[in-house]
Design an enzyme around this catalytic site. Structure first.
Site, PDB file in Angstrom:
ATOM      1  N   LEU A 139       2.994   1.633   3.265  1.00 11.97           N
ATOM      2  CA  LEU A 139       2.656  -0.102   4.302  1.00 11.97           C
ATOM      3  C   LEU A 139       3.277  -1.734   2.965  1.00 11.97           C
ATOM      4  CD1 LEU A 139       0.899  -0.652   6.200  1.00 11.97           C
ATOM      5  CD2 LEU A 139      -0.973  -1.284   4.620  1.00 11.97           C
ATOM      6  N   ASP A 190     -13.741  10.282  10.621  1.00 10.64           N
ATOM      7  CA  ASP A 190     -12.964   9.639   9.555  1.00 10.64           C
ATOM      8  C   ASP A 190     -14.597   8.365   8.724  1.00 10.64           C
ATOM      9  OD1 ASP A 190     -11.518   9.650   6.897  1.00 10.64           O
ATOM     10  OD2 ASP A 190      -9.952   9.142   7.949  1.00 10.64           O
ATOM     11  N   ASN A 219       0.126   9.452   1.126  1.00 12.58           N
ATOM     12  CA  ASN A 219       0.850  10.542   1.510  1.00 12.58           C
ATOM     13  C   ASN A 219       1.635  10.064   2.761  1.00 12.58           C
ATOM     14  OD1 ASN A 219       0.194  11.514  -0.536  1.00 12.58           O
ATOM     15  ND2 ASN A 219      -2.225  12.508   1.076  1.00 12.58           N
ATOM     16  N   PHE A 220       1.226   9.558   3.596  1.00 14.58           N
ATOM     17  CA  PHE A 220       2.773   8.887   4.770  1.00 14.58           C
ATOM     18  C   PHE A 220       3.978   8.168   4.565  1.00 14.58           C
ATOM     19  CE2 PHE A 220      -0.777   5.306   3.808  1.00 14.58           C
ATOM     20  CZ  PHE A 220       0.669   4.833   4.204  1.00 14.58           C
ATOM     21  N   GLY A 221       3.265   7.209   3.140  1.00 17.45           N
ATOM     22  CA  GLY A 221       5.019   6.985   2.840  1.00 17.45           C
ATOM     23  C   GLY A 221       4.169   5.745   2.131  1.00 17.45           C
ATOM     24  N   GLY A 247       0.808  -1.183  -0.065  1.00 16.10           N
ATOM     25  CA  GLY A 247      -0.219   0.337   0.131  1.00 16.10           C
ATOM     26  C   GLY A 247       1.053   1.617  -0.186  1.00 16.10           C
ATOM     27  N   CYS A 248       0.151   2.134   0.122  1.00 11.18           N
ATOM     28  CA  CYS A 248       0.576   3.619  -0.466  1.00 11.18           C
ATOM     29  C   CYS A 248      -0.192   4.520  -0.103  1.00 11.18           C
ATOM     30  CB  CYS A 248       1.511   3.437  -1.886  1.00 11.18           C
ATOM     31  SG  CYS A 248       0.011   3.832  -3.035  1.00 11.18           S
TER      32      CYS A 248
END
Length: 448
Positions: A57, A162, A53-55, A50-51
């Protein structure tokens, strides 16, 4: 293409849980002498699943137990670092049904890393698997659990902000909690009880839009500060999404993203609850009427809302046996597809849940008891910090760092602000965060 799929622009992958030792470490880790990337003393970093904005996964493995985990990696030089905030919120949540376990937080080379329990597919993925409609029985089993899940979050002085199907995951197939609906991603959570004064946060207006536009409450569209009522209203919109297959405000077009979100809010306000819930049990409309009438400071009657659905569940003659619509279908996982065998549903778990339902039914409708805070277990670390980190009345704050998902086919999320007029046709109201890569769909192509 089928109309049910027209308004579904999603991308991104994600989610997580692990096993092993828990801890917050300042000890740096990285590549071992064999070239294997390690997080902490015992977590090996594997393939990207996974990916955002946080970086990234990554799939990981606990070398002590041979159990798979999920590892979130965030660059230390990130413009908007948030992983440590998420870790702190998980710690604040502590132990609870359907709350992912966090096993480790610390540096990993040029990254900050958080190791989490590996979970199964999201409700959005399962919705796809079931041809984008859930039966009433499945929706009620989901709703009863998620009301309790949100009550627990609120009992820890947090509001979630959220709600979306991508943020609710079943357990990993084969796990004892495989049929439990889990809540993930607390990047937008906020403390509604001031930790200093122990008082409820004040009512305010002209706030930025925080959350996912498709499901957010009407008051959120109006720029009002969110409180517990807004989480529950967003859940109600999601329940109707599952029953109907879509919502009346999906697929709206506009020249700018700001205008599009305005249209979504206008359409929500203009859609009577009776029309939204037409041809479905009256309890669905009763739920929405109740949560929309709540005062900003008011504690919701979670028992009343649960009883609405448990009574309906009983009248329909359903059994809380975890026989969801996706049982018997092949579920994708980051470590290979798994056939969901109906026999895997634990009879003991089903009996336990029925006992909980009966307990809820026996409580009076005006009972407003808070979730027992004594359930916290110190060896279950979870966390995030409450902070209203995003300002600006025209910004829609999205998962992890306050930016919008514009269906970026490469990263799954976009850095485009809401005022950007580009790619309006591929903008989606949701923010995907499931644990494995989803098939990308372009709204531009679908609307031709």
């Amino acid at each position: 293409m089928d109309n049910k799929k027209k308004d579904k622009d999603k991308s991104d992958d994600r989610m997580a849980r692990p096993s092993g030792r828990s801890g917050h470490s300042t000890r740096g880790t990285g590549s071992s002498s064999s070239g294997v990337l390690m997080v902490g003393p015992n977590f090996r970093v594997g393939k990207k699943i996974g990916c955002g904005n946080f970086g990234e996964l990554r799939l990981g493995k606990n070398l002590y137990t041979n159990e798979y985990v999920a590892i979130k990696l965030e660059p230390m030089k990130s413009r908007a670092p948030q992983l440590h905030l998420e870790y702190r919120f998980y710690k604040q949540l502590g132990s609870g049904d359907g709350i992912p376990q966090v096993y480790y937080f610390g540096p990993c080379g040029k990254y900050n890393a958080m190791v989490l329990e590996l979970l199964g597919p999201s409700l959005e993925d399962l919705f796809d698997l079931c041809d984008r409609t859930f039966s009433l029985k499945t929706v009620l089993m989901i709703a009863i659990q998620l009301i309790s899940r949100m009550e627990y979050v609120h009992s820890k002085n947090l509001i979630y902000r959220d709600v979306k199907p991508e943020n609710f995951l079943i357990g990993r197939p084969g796990n004892k909690a495989q049929q439990v609906i889990h809540i993930i991603d607390f990047g937008l959570a906020k403390e509604y009880i001031d930790p200093e004064t122990k008082k409820h946060i004040p009512y305010r207006e002209h706030k930025s839009l925080t959350g996912t536009a498709r499901y957010m409450s009407i008051n959120t569209h109006l720029g009002k500060e969110q409180s517990r009522r807004d989480d529950l209203e967003a859940l109600g919109h999601m329940f109707m999404y599952f029953l109907r297959g879509s919502l009346p405000w999906q697929g709206l077009k506009a020249d700018t993203l700001k205008e599009r979100y305005q249209k979504i809010g206008d359409t929500k306000r203009a859609t009577p609850i009776e029309v939204l819930c037409e041809n479905f049990p009256e309890e669905m409309a009763t739920y929405l009427r109740y949560v929309r009438r709540l005062d900003f400071f008011e504690k919701p009657d979670y028992d009343y809302l649960r009883k609405l659905f448990t009574d309906l569940f009983d009248r329909k003659g359903y059994m809380f046996d975890y026989e969801y619509d996706w049982i018997g279908k092949q579920l994708p996982t980051p470590v290979g597809a798994v056939q969901q065998d109906p026999a895997l549903s634990s009879n003991r778990e089903a009996h336990q849940h029925r006992d909980k339902i009966q307990q809820s039914k026996n409580q009076s409708a005006d009972h407003r008891a808070a979730w027992d805070s004594q359930q916290a277990n110190p060896h279950h670390l979870r966390a995030h910090l409450a902070a209203d980190r995003h300002g600006g009345s025209v910004q829609v704050v999205s998962s992890t760092n306050g930016e919008l998902n514009t269906d970026d086919p490469t990263a799954g999320r976009s850095n485009a602000p809401i005022t950007a007029p580009t790619e309006v046709e591929v903008m989606d109201e949701t923010k995907c965060c499931c644990f494995f890569k989803r098939r990308k769909r372009k709204t531009i192509q679908r609307h031709k």
